[in-house]
Write an enzyme that holds these catalytic residues in place. Structure first.
Site: not given
Length: 495
Positions: A182, A296
């Site tokens: 991954n 963020d």
């Protein structure tokens, strides 16, 4: 010998970009790159440059003299749709969607001639798989000691950030049950010279690999982090793919050429051979450390929380590396354009499951998971609610805080039209539905971390089968004949 410097003359490549610097040359050739030749501090100043540039429609930025480092910093490389098209080497991201549709529609044909015609497509599919090579530019310099994470010009993005964060990492791990790879993009707070936070949220595949490794009773999990690669490979790390679908294969599909991978020096993983930097190491199972806060993509600071610690055992790099970074914050920023391309590319996959969906849109202000607008072809009572629940049951779309469903004649790319139609069409008590379920880890308003409520709004025209028996009015529009006549008269007016 070091690789060719970025400032060599460039002609647009006939084949996929080999590495980050070929992409840089393409950006420069297209007038989409600005070099910053004077000193700028990676602590806050580069963020302010990048934020102003993206909000004013400016180019990608290459900081040639970041304070305290000899390594240039690239930022905003994906921060417009034109740059996304250069990155993916297409005239429009819709081309990639069309290619996806073509592969999805492939069926085993009848007869020898049909099967022979299919062979080139099968060969093309095989060419997408990553290719292991013996050496790569990412290992031109290998350091197992005497290195620091701050040898790179790592950014502190916002004033209340807990420190410096690696913001565009390709984080590689392996599923211990299946052995499949991954690659995800998880921010990394630099704690000191050799350790960093590994911010894989609980829903991400990196976190799942961590849990599975723990279930095997192991003490450590190998992790490798690549920084800076060809643009399709970087982009593949953020795609919302099904578990165990290798991002490097998807990168091969995007770039129409296999990603060359090289084995790490000190851990059992492979990384893109032409990356700029590679950090090899491990996380210790059960070792957590406070990470954050961090400014963020929601436009707010995500709160401090406990995350695994990444220990770096070896740092490899090219001889003349470039540090690739991004910033997130109040939208729109670079991540909006990366997300917009995902919206267009993955629409065919959504329509494969939900053929009634005509289009989707995720406005910048919705920061991906807070708002998704859906237009659909309604066929039966309650159909809009079926679409809402199907989306909540699909991969990372489960995080959608608000889903608004409208009829197919509404252009969901036009937010003003959507607002007008929705606010006119709904009876709030009848048409708004609340559900409980998983929410994005960055949702600071949810009642609990990772769990909260979501809202669906059915703004479609209501039918008698849904209990609505009143007349539904038509939209005001002038007749075509009057429009044609006034078009002629309009030209005679001096404005």
């Amino acid at each position: 010998m070091a690789r060719a410097a970025v400032l060599l003359p460039y002609s647009f490549p006939a084949m996929a970009y080999r590495d980050l610097r070929e992409f840089l040359r393409a950006l420069e050739d297209k007038g989409e790159l600005r070099r910053i030749p004077f000193e700028v501090d990676p602590v806050l100043e580069i963020t302010e440059f990048a934020d102003r540039a993206v909000k004013r429609g400016g180019p990608a930025l290459l900081f040639e003299k970041p304070k305290g480092s000899t390594v240039p910093v690239l930022i905003n490389a994906f921060a417009s749709m034109s740059r996304m098209e250069i990155a993916l080497e297409v005239a429009s991201v819709e081309e990639i969607a069309a290619r996806i549709v073509e592969f999805l529609e492939m069926r085993m044909p009848e007869g020898l001639i049909g099967k022979l015609k299919m062979l080139p497509k099968l060969a093309e599919m095989a060419a997408f798989f990553p290719k292991i090579v013996g050496k790569g530019a990412c290992q031109e310099v290998i350091r197992a000691d005497r290195f620091s994470l701050l040898d790179m010009p790592v950014l502190q993005c916002w004033p209340e950030d807990a420190g410096r964060f690696i913001t565009l990492p390709l984080v590689f791990s392996r599923n211990p049950d299946t052995g499949k790879r991954n690659c995800g993009m998880y921010r990394m707070q630099v704690f000191d010279e050799r350790t960093a936070g590994m911010h894989w949220q609980t829903h991400k595949q990196g976190a799942e690999h961590y849990r599975r490794t723990a279930s095997h009773g192991r003490k450590r999990m190998d992790v490798a982090v690549a920084i800076g690669a060809d643009p399709a490979t970087i982009y593949s790390a953020i795609l919302p793919l099904p578990p165990d679908l290798d991002e490097m294969t998807i990168a091969g599909f995007l770039r129409q050429s296999p990603v060359e991978m090289v084995k790490c020096q000190t851990c059992d993983l492979e990384v893109p051979a032409n990356a700029e930097f590679v950090l090899e190491g491990y996380v210790e199972l059960g070792e957590l450390r406070t990470e954050g806060p961090f400014g963020d993509h929601t436009g707010f600071y995500s709160l401090a929380d406990e995350y695994p610690v990444f220990h770096v055992t070896c740092m490899t790099q090219s001889r003349d590396p470039i540090y690739a970074a991004t910033i997130v914050g109040p939208p729109p920023m670079e991540d909006y354009y990366m997300g917009k391309a995902i919206e267009r590319i993955f629409l065919p996959l959504m329509r494969l499951q939900l053929p009634e969906v005509r289009d989707i849109a995720m406005p910048a202000e919705g920061v991906f998971h807070n708002l998704i607008l859906v237009s659909m072809r309604k066929s039966y009572p309650g159909h809009a609610r079926k679409v809402m629940h199907s989306i909540w049951g699909t991969g990372q779309a489960m995080f959608s805080k608000v889903i608004v469903v409208v009829d197919e004649d509404v252009d969901v790319q036009d937010v003003r039209e959507v607002a007008w139609k929705v606010l006119n069409n709904i009876d709030p008590q009848r048409d708004i539905e609340f559900v409980l379920g998983p929410v994005d880890s960055l949702d600071h308003a949810s009642r609990l971390p990772n769990f909260g409520s979501k809202m669906g709004i059915d703004a479609t025209r209501k039918w008698p089968g849904e209990g609505f028996t009143r007349p539904w009015p038509g939209v005001i529009e002038m007749s075509a004949e009057v429009k044609r006549r006034v078009d002629e008269l309009w030209e005679r007016v001096v404005w």
